[in-house]
Motif scaffolding. Structure first.
Motif, mmCIF file in Angstrom:
data_model
loop_
_atom_site.group_PDB
_atom_site.id
_atom_site.type_symbol
_atom_site.label_atom_id
_atom_site.label_comp_id
_atom_site.label_asym_id
_atom_site.label_seq_id
_atom_site.Cartn_x
_atom_site.Cartn_y
_atom_site.Cartn_z
ATOM 1 N N GLY A 248 0.785 -1.086 0.154
ATOM 2 C CA GLY A 248 0.020 0.019 -0.144
ATOM 3 C C GLY A 248 0.845 1.359 -0.063
ATOM 4 N N TYR A 249 2.237 1.170 -0.236
ATOM 5 C CA TYR A 249 3.016 2.480 -0.255
ATOM 6 C C TYR A 249 3.015 2.945 -1.627
ATOM 7 C CZ TYR A 249 3.864 2.270 4.598
ATOM 8 O OH TYR A 249 3.833 2.415 5.780
ATOM 9 N N LEU A 250 3.410 4.285 -1.546
ATOM 10 C CA LEU A 250 3.259 4.795 -2.814
ATOM 11 C C LEU A 250 4.808 5.107 -2.832
ATOM 12 C CD1 LEU A 250 1.625 6.867 -4.786
ATOM 13 C CD2 LEU A 250 2.272 8.792 -3.069
ATOM 14 N N GLY A 268 7.743 12.334 1.577
ATOM 15 C CA GLY A 268 6.799 12.533 2.779
ATOM 16 C C GLY A 268 5.693 11.710 2.768
ATOM 17 N N GLU A 269 4.573 12.312 3.615
ATOM 18 C CA GLU A 269 3.142 11.882 3.667
ATOM 19 C C GLU A 269 2.681 11.376 2.493
ATOM 20 O OE1 GLU A 269 -0.427 10.305 4.326
ATOM 21 O OE2 GLU A 269 -0.487 12.232 3.426
ATOM 22 N N ALA A 270 2.387 10.134 2.353
ATOM 23 C CA ALA A 270 1.959 9.570 1.078
ATOM 24 C C ALA A 270 0.749 10.421 0.177
ATOM 25 C CB ALA A 270 1.394 8.152 1.065
ATOM 26 N N GLY A 271 -0.193 11.053 0.997
ATOM 27 C CA GLY A 271 -1.344 11.871 0.323
ATOM 28 C C GLY A 271 -0.721 13.178 -0.007
ATOM 29 N N ARG A 289 9.466 10.811 -15.924
ATOM 30 C CA ARG A 289 10.624 10.165 -15.943
ATOM 31 C C ARG A 289 11.710 10.841 -15.113
ATOM 32 N NH1 ARG A 289 11.151 9.045 -22.138
ATOM 33 N NH2 ARG A 289 10.370 11.435 -21.744
ATOM 34 N N SER A 290 11.310 12.041 -14.873
ATOM 35 C CA SER A 290 12.268 13.088 -13.967
ATOM 36 C C SER A 290 11.829 13.387 -12.677
ATOM 37 C CB SER A 290 12.596 14.471 -14.587
ATOM 38 O OG SER A 290 13.067 14.274 -16.052
ATOM 39 N N VAL A 291 10.816 12.696 -12.190
ATOM 40 C CA VAL A 291 10.281 12.897 -10.695
ATOM 41 C C VAL A 291 10.214 11.487 -9.979
ATOM 42 C CG1 VAL A 291 8.225 13.749 -9.617
ATOM 43 C CG2 VAL A 291 8.659 14.671 -12.076
ATOM 44 N N ALA A 292 10.957 11.375 -9.101
ATOM 45 C CA ALA A 292 11.020 10.477 -8.033
ATOM 46 C C ALA A 292 9.989 10.799 -6.952
ATOM 47 C CB ALA A 292 12.388 10.216 -7.627
ATOM 48 N N PHE A 293 9.112 9.955 -6.438
ATOM 49 C CA PHE A 293 8.262 10.345 -5.332
ATOM 50 C C PHE A 293 8.149 9.038 -4.590
ATOM 51 C CE2 PHE A 293 4.220 8.533 -6.698
ATOM 52 C CZ PHE A 293 4.484 8.131 -8.239
ATOM 53 N N MET A 294 8.115 9.316 -3.169
ATOM 54 C CA MET A 294 8.236 8.181 -2.242
ATOM 55 C C MET A 294 7.381 8.759 -1.069
ATOM 56 S SD MET A 294 11.514 8.514 -3.540
ATOM 57 C CE MET A 294 11.778 9.879 -2.779
ATOM 58 N N GLY A 295 6.097 7.800 -0.688
ATOM 59 C CA GLY A 295 5.356 7.846 0.413
ATOM 60 C C GLY A 295 6.176 7.317 1.733
ATOM 61 N N TYR A 296 6.900 8.139 2.436
ATOM 62 C CA TYR A 296 7.812 7.847 3.551
ATOM 63 C C TYR A 296 6.687 7.244 4.767
ATOM 64 C CZ TYR A 296 12.480 8.955 2.417
ATOM 65 O OH TYR A 296 13.884 9.060 1.900
ATOM 66 N N TRP A 297 5.509 7.747 4.624
ATOM 67 C CA TRP A 297 4.450 7.131 5.849
ATOM 68 C C TRP A 297 3.147 7.778 5.309
ATOM 69 C CZ3 TRP A 297 1.674 10.858 9.163
ATOM 70 C CH2 TRP A 297 2.046 12.052 8.950
ATOM 71 N N ARG A 298 2.192 6.886 5.755
ATOM 72 C CA ARG A 298 0.947 7.149 5.594
ATOM 73 C C ARG A 298 -0.098 7.635 6.650
ATOM 74 N NH1 ARG A 298 -2.343 5.896 0.936
ATOM 75 N NH2 ARG A 298 -0.712 4.867 -0.168
#
Ligand SMILES: Cc1cc2nc3c(=O)[nH]c(=O)nc-3n(C[C@H](O)[C@H](O)[C@H](O)COP(=O)(O)OP(=O)(O)OC[C@H]3O[C@@H](n4cnc5c(N)ncnc54)[C@H](O)[C@@H]3O)c2cc1C
Length: 304
Positions: A248-250, A268-271, A289-298
């Protein structure tokens, strides 16, 4: 005839560690230094290098099996959820392998989560296990998500407090000629930590105080993109699904192969991260392709 048994050196392994220092950096950040002879074998790819923190189980035990590889995780997940050790993801803020030390900066968010709860009362001598890069492997070890194409010299880093340790580490590693901006949202004004960044990268701290997560970050990113890109709009309206892993992680970390107008790293926060990513890709036409995005927590959901 003697048979030679070769064992592959795994990129990650377990490290038994002891808390050697607890330092309150600000209202929200607590730096815990872990030490121990095993940490002399801790590898480090820098940038946003992550590690896993394995906390004592509710009965205080710290027995998670085989030190090599990741088989311990499957074994642990097979145990009863209520009594097993909690495992959480953190950034190794500074690694001093030659001294057998690593710093981890914990955001204190109350006692709802086992990691924040443990950190709040941590004292010198407490023991935990880290899972991290194995120096003997030689690297690259994996566990970093900052992957700009070689030659990229313009960056946008966007982080909430959980990703501030990673963003600060990335800023420290940027080339001296790098340009761009870092927007860092933290709970309080005293959470603005010392930064070492190239002169061409503007670092802007946003203290949220009583506002909601992302309330300052989202307009700040929109305004910055307006400044950088003008009124350009994204044509990519076809994109509906964002990559979400089985837990369920983004998480989407494209390996940027060709340097674009800039490389963006959002964590940061997934939403909040989902909305920020939309702002970049859909509203401002930034190449995904130039955007890395990480939901560190939800929000409302424990890790794992
Ligand atoms: C690659 C990576 C690197 C990370 N690096 C760091 C780091 O260096 N420092 C750091 O502090 N965090 C970091 N995080 C985030 C950290 O893993 C999460 O905040 C984790 O949920 C904390 O575990 P916990 O046991 O305290 O809370 P959990 O048991 O996971 O969650 C319990 C509750 O607390 C909420 N919650 C979790 N984190 C927060 C928060 N920060 N503020 C408010 N509510 C929260 C959850 O939504 C849930 O409702 C990182 C995450 C990733 C994926």
């Amino acid at each position: 005839m003697t048979a030679t048994l070769t064992r592959t050196v795994q990129p990650w392994r377990l490290f038994r560690t002891t808390v050697s220092r607890v330092q309150r950096l600000s209202s929200s950040f607590l730096r815990i230094t872990f030490a121990g002879p095993e940490l002399m074998a801790l590898g480090d790819d820098r940038d946003d290098q992550r590690v896993k923190v394995i906390l004592p189980a509710p009965d205080g035990s710290l027995d998670v099996g085989d030190a090599d590889g990741l088989s311990w995780y499957q074994e642990l997940m097979g145990r009863d959820a209520a009594s097993r050790n909690a495992v959480r993801t953190y950034t190794s803020r500074h690694v001093r392998a030659e001294q057998g030390e690593v710093d981890v900066d914990f955001v204190l968010h109350g006692d709802e989560g086992p990691a924040s709860r443990w950190a709040t009362t941590a004292t010198v001598g407490d023991e935990i296990i880290l899972c991290g890069p194995n120096l003997a492997h030689g690297g690259p070890y994996g566990g970093t998500s900052f992957k700009p194409a070689p030659g990229t010299d313009r960056f946008l880093l966007v982080a909430d407090e959980t990703a501030v340790p990673a963003a600060l580490a990335i800023l420290e590693g940027l080339p001296a000629h790098a340009m761009g901006a870092a927007l860092l949202e933290v709970p309080h004004a005293d959470d603005m930590l010392p930064v070492s960044a190239p002169p061409g990268v503007q670092v802007r701290w946003l203290a949220r105080e009583d506002a909601a997560h992302g309330a300052l970050l989202e307009p700040a990113v929109g305004n910055l993109l307006q400044l950088w890109l003008g009124d350009r709009h994204g044509a990519d309206s076809s994109e509906v699904e964002l990559p979400v892993d089985p837990d369920g992680y983004l998480w989407d970390v494209p390996e940027q192969t060709v340097s674009g107008e800039f490389y963006a790293w959002l964590a940061g926060e997934a939403g909040v991260v989902t909305r920020l990513r939309r702002t970049l890709v859909r509203e401002h036409g930034v190449d995904r392709r130039s955007v890395a995005f990480m939901g560190y927590w939800r929000a409302g959901r424990a890790e794992g």
